[in-house]
Write an enzyme that holds these catalytic residues in place. Structure first.
Site, mmCIF file in Angstrom:
data_model
loop_
_atom_site.group_PDB
_atom_site.id
_atom_site.type_symbol
_atom_site.label_atom_id
_atom_site.label_comp_id
_atom_site.label_asym_id
_atom_site.label_seq_id
_atom_site.Cartn_x
_atom_site.Cartn_y
_atom_site.Cartn_z
ATOM 1 N N GLU A 117 30.529 37.246 42.693
ATOM 2 C CA GLU A 117 30.603 36.957 41.504
ATOM 3 C C GLU A 117 30.040 35.526 40.766
ATOM 4 O OE1 GLU A 117 30.576 40.083 40.377
ATOM 5 O OE2 GLU A 117 31.075 39.228 37.591
ATOM 6 N N GLU A 153 22.798 41.254 38.486
ATOM 7 C CA GLU A 153 22.599 41.769 39.936
ATOM 8 C C GLU A 153 22.155 41.361 40.511
ATOM 9 O OE1 GLU A 153 24.874 44.011 40.332
ATOM 10 O OE2 GLU A 153 25.875 44.420 38.296
ATOM 11 N N HIS A 197 23.545 39.210 42.269
ATOM 12 C CA HIS A 197 24.707 39.697 43.638
ATOM 13 C C HIS A 197 23.528 39.878 44.833
ATOM 14 C CE1 HIS A 197 28.572 40.222 41.630
ATOM 15 N NE2 HIS A 197 27.795 41.234 40.906
HETATM 16 ZN ZN ZN Z 1 28.881 41.385 39.129
#
Ligand code: ZN
Length: 508
Positions: free
Chosen positions: A293, A264, A267
């Site tokens: 991603e 995360e 991201h």
């Molecule tokens: Zn992801």
């Protein structure tokens, strides 16, 4: 800036504010909301979403966009990009009549309810009627949106703009053959890691404290974000200066919290790297889920599961779990965190088997959208593919075709973006290693700055000014392809499992 553009920016800003409010309500739903608040929250979200959709698809918005585009004088590059990207969204959203959007939303929430029950009972038949309706609606949606080759292309476009079913078939075909070959060699290798030492109780507070340390080191700005706990980890943002992550920790699993937070965090660094000047516009967004991603997977797998990373962190990591890892070496932990084992559940899959889980879903989704199979045939086909690709015997729907939430949300065409993220991540990282020759040493010193700087410049800062393939092409000089990822797997796992190199995979 002309008055037309000023007016357009103001209107788009208001819509962006509403979207941020929606995202904040959704974040709260996953993180803090008491259970009895669910129906009320559902209404609040429905009201705001309808308002947002109405504002964005109104004829006035269409008029403002065209006026701004066709106005006198030359547009600045930022304004030109903003107008063309917003027009793209506008044209797609206005193709879906409000009656369709409403019907779809109703079916979605029903399907989600039915899926939850079916999964608990591990009985696909309970979900089948809902999935049949969802598939019919998605076929209708594909017709409304339009496509050239197959209805699946229209759905893919929502998640991975410009990607086609034909291209994916080509890419995935190669991945399937070569990854299946690699897995076979790994499974048959005598050099299996000793992971017995992982079977202990690991203090969850210590696990979470360590994730905060690593997130800070990665460059995640806690003054412009925060980390909370949720059942399914996710990243959300309400502004460039408010990007939040969630994670989870289990006492019997040492790596779940850490790998989740790093994922995360990858991201979130993307979102924190978007430009301040693009706030409240669609330019402060990633162009596709696949490229988003690529960031999470690069940090989680290529960095967070690397030898230099663990050389650096192991002494510190041990201090969080006193007496529990005294004899564990960096090599042990490197092997443990990269343990390859074919399994049923996608989200628990290792790097080598992960893409095969995606290919199974992709092939079934395409077949459904093209009427090659009926919804009733999904479990049988799924289990056959699990046997074929992963060599496992499966009879339990909960461990098979009912495991993922996506279809109950009407998200067909989404899964391929996870595999594309893997491919983009390796292709970009191979180029970063060329551009920053000392990269792995820096990572071994816990210095992630050179990596982050490269990503900021070559990926994050563009927002939606470039498509995902353009980002990859401009950064690496090559079209997105599977070769760097396959090379990465072969190199890493060949060394980990002492494998003889397969003839079919090109050398470096
Ligand atoms: Zn992801």
């Amino acid at each position: 800036m002309s008055d037309d553009i000023k007016a357009l920016r103001e209107q788009l800003g208001e819509i962006a504010d509403l979207k941020s409010a929606i995202a904040l309500l959704q974040w709260d739903h996953e993180v803090y909301m008491p259970p009895k608040a669910a129906p009320g929250r559902g209404q609040q979200l429905a009201t705001l979403c309808t308002l947002c959709h109405k504002m964005f698809t109104s004829p006035e918005m269409g008029g403002m966009l065209k006026k701004a585009r066709d106005g006198a004088g030359e547009l600045s590059p930022d304004d030109a990009a903003l107008i063309s990207e917003t027009l793209y969204d506008y044209e797609r959203e206005t193709k879906l009549p409000e009656s369709f959007v409403k019907t779809f939303a109703v079916e979605q929430s029903k399907a989600y309810e039915e899926w939850t029950k079916a999964r608990a009972e591990s009985d696909f038949k309970m979900f089948q009627p809902s999935l049949e309706r969802v598939v019919e609606l998605l076929k209708e949606k594909a017709e409304l949106l339009g496509y050239e080759d197959t209805p699946y292309d229209a759905l893919l476009e929502s998640y991975e703009r410009g990607m086609t079913t034909a291209k994916l078939k080509e890419i995935f075909g190669e991945l399937a053959t070569k990854q299946a070959d690699l897995i076979e060699r790994i499974v048959n290798s005598p050099n299996q890691p000793d992971v017995q030492w992982l079977e202990q109780n690991w203090n969850t507070k210590a696990q979470l404290d360590f994730t905060v340390r690593v997130l800070n080191d990665m460059g995640y700005d806690f003054d412009a974000g925060r980390q909370d706990i949720s059942v399914h980890p996710f990243t959300t943002n309400f502004d460039v200066f408010d990007v939040r992550v969630t994670t989870r920790a289990y006492e019997n699993e040492l790596f779940t919290a850490l790998t989740g937070s790093i994922h995360e965090g990858g991201h979130a660094l993307y979102e924190q790297g978007l430009l301040e000047k693009d706030r409240r516009t669609c330019l402060a967004e990633a162009p596709s889920l696949g490229i988003h991603e690529s960031q999470s997977r690069m940090w989680e797998n290529i960095v967070g599961r690397s030898k230099p990373f663990w050389n650096h962190y192991l002494p510190e990591f041990k201090k969080y779990f006193p007496g529990q890892m005294d004899k564990v070496t960096a090599e042990d932990i490197y092997k443990a965190v990269n343990h390859v084992k074919p399994s049923f559940i996608r989200v628990e899959a290792d790097e080598c088997t992960y893409n095969l889980h995606i290919i199974i879903r992709f092939e079934i989704e395409v077949a459904l959208m093209q009427d090659d199979i009926k919804v009733a045939e999904v479990p049988e086909l799924w289990n056959a593919k699990v046997k074929d690709y992963l060599g496992l015997d499966l009879t339990d729907d909960a461990l098979g075709c009912l495991q993922d939430i996506h279809w109950s949300h009407g998200a067909i065409g989404y899964f391929p973006t996870y595999a594309l993220g893997n491919l983009y991540s390796a292709q970009l990282f191979a180029k970063i290693e060329q551009d920053v020759p000392d990269l792995m040493n820096e990572i071994g010193n816990g210095n992630f700055r050179p990596l982050l700087d490269w990503l900021r410049t070559n990926v994050h800062a563009h927002g939606r000014r470039k498509t995902a393939p353009q980002i990859v092409r401009d950064a690496t000089g090559l079209e997105p392809c599977s070769v760097p990822y396959l090379e990465y797997l072969e190199r890493k796992y060949g060394q980990l499992y002492g494998l003889v190199r397969s003839q079919s995979v090109p050398g470096r």
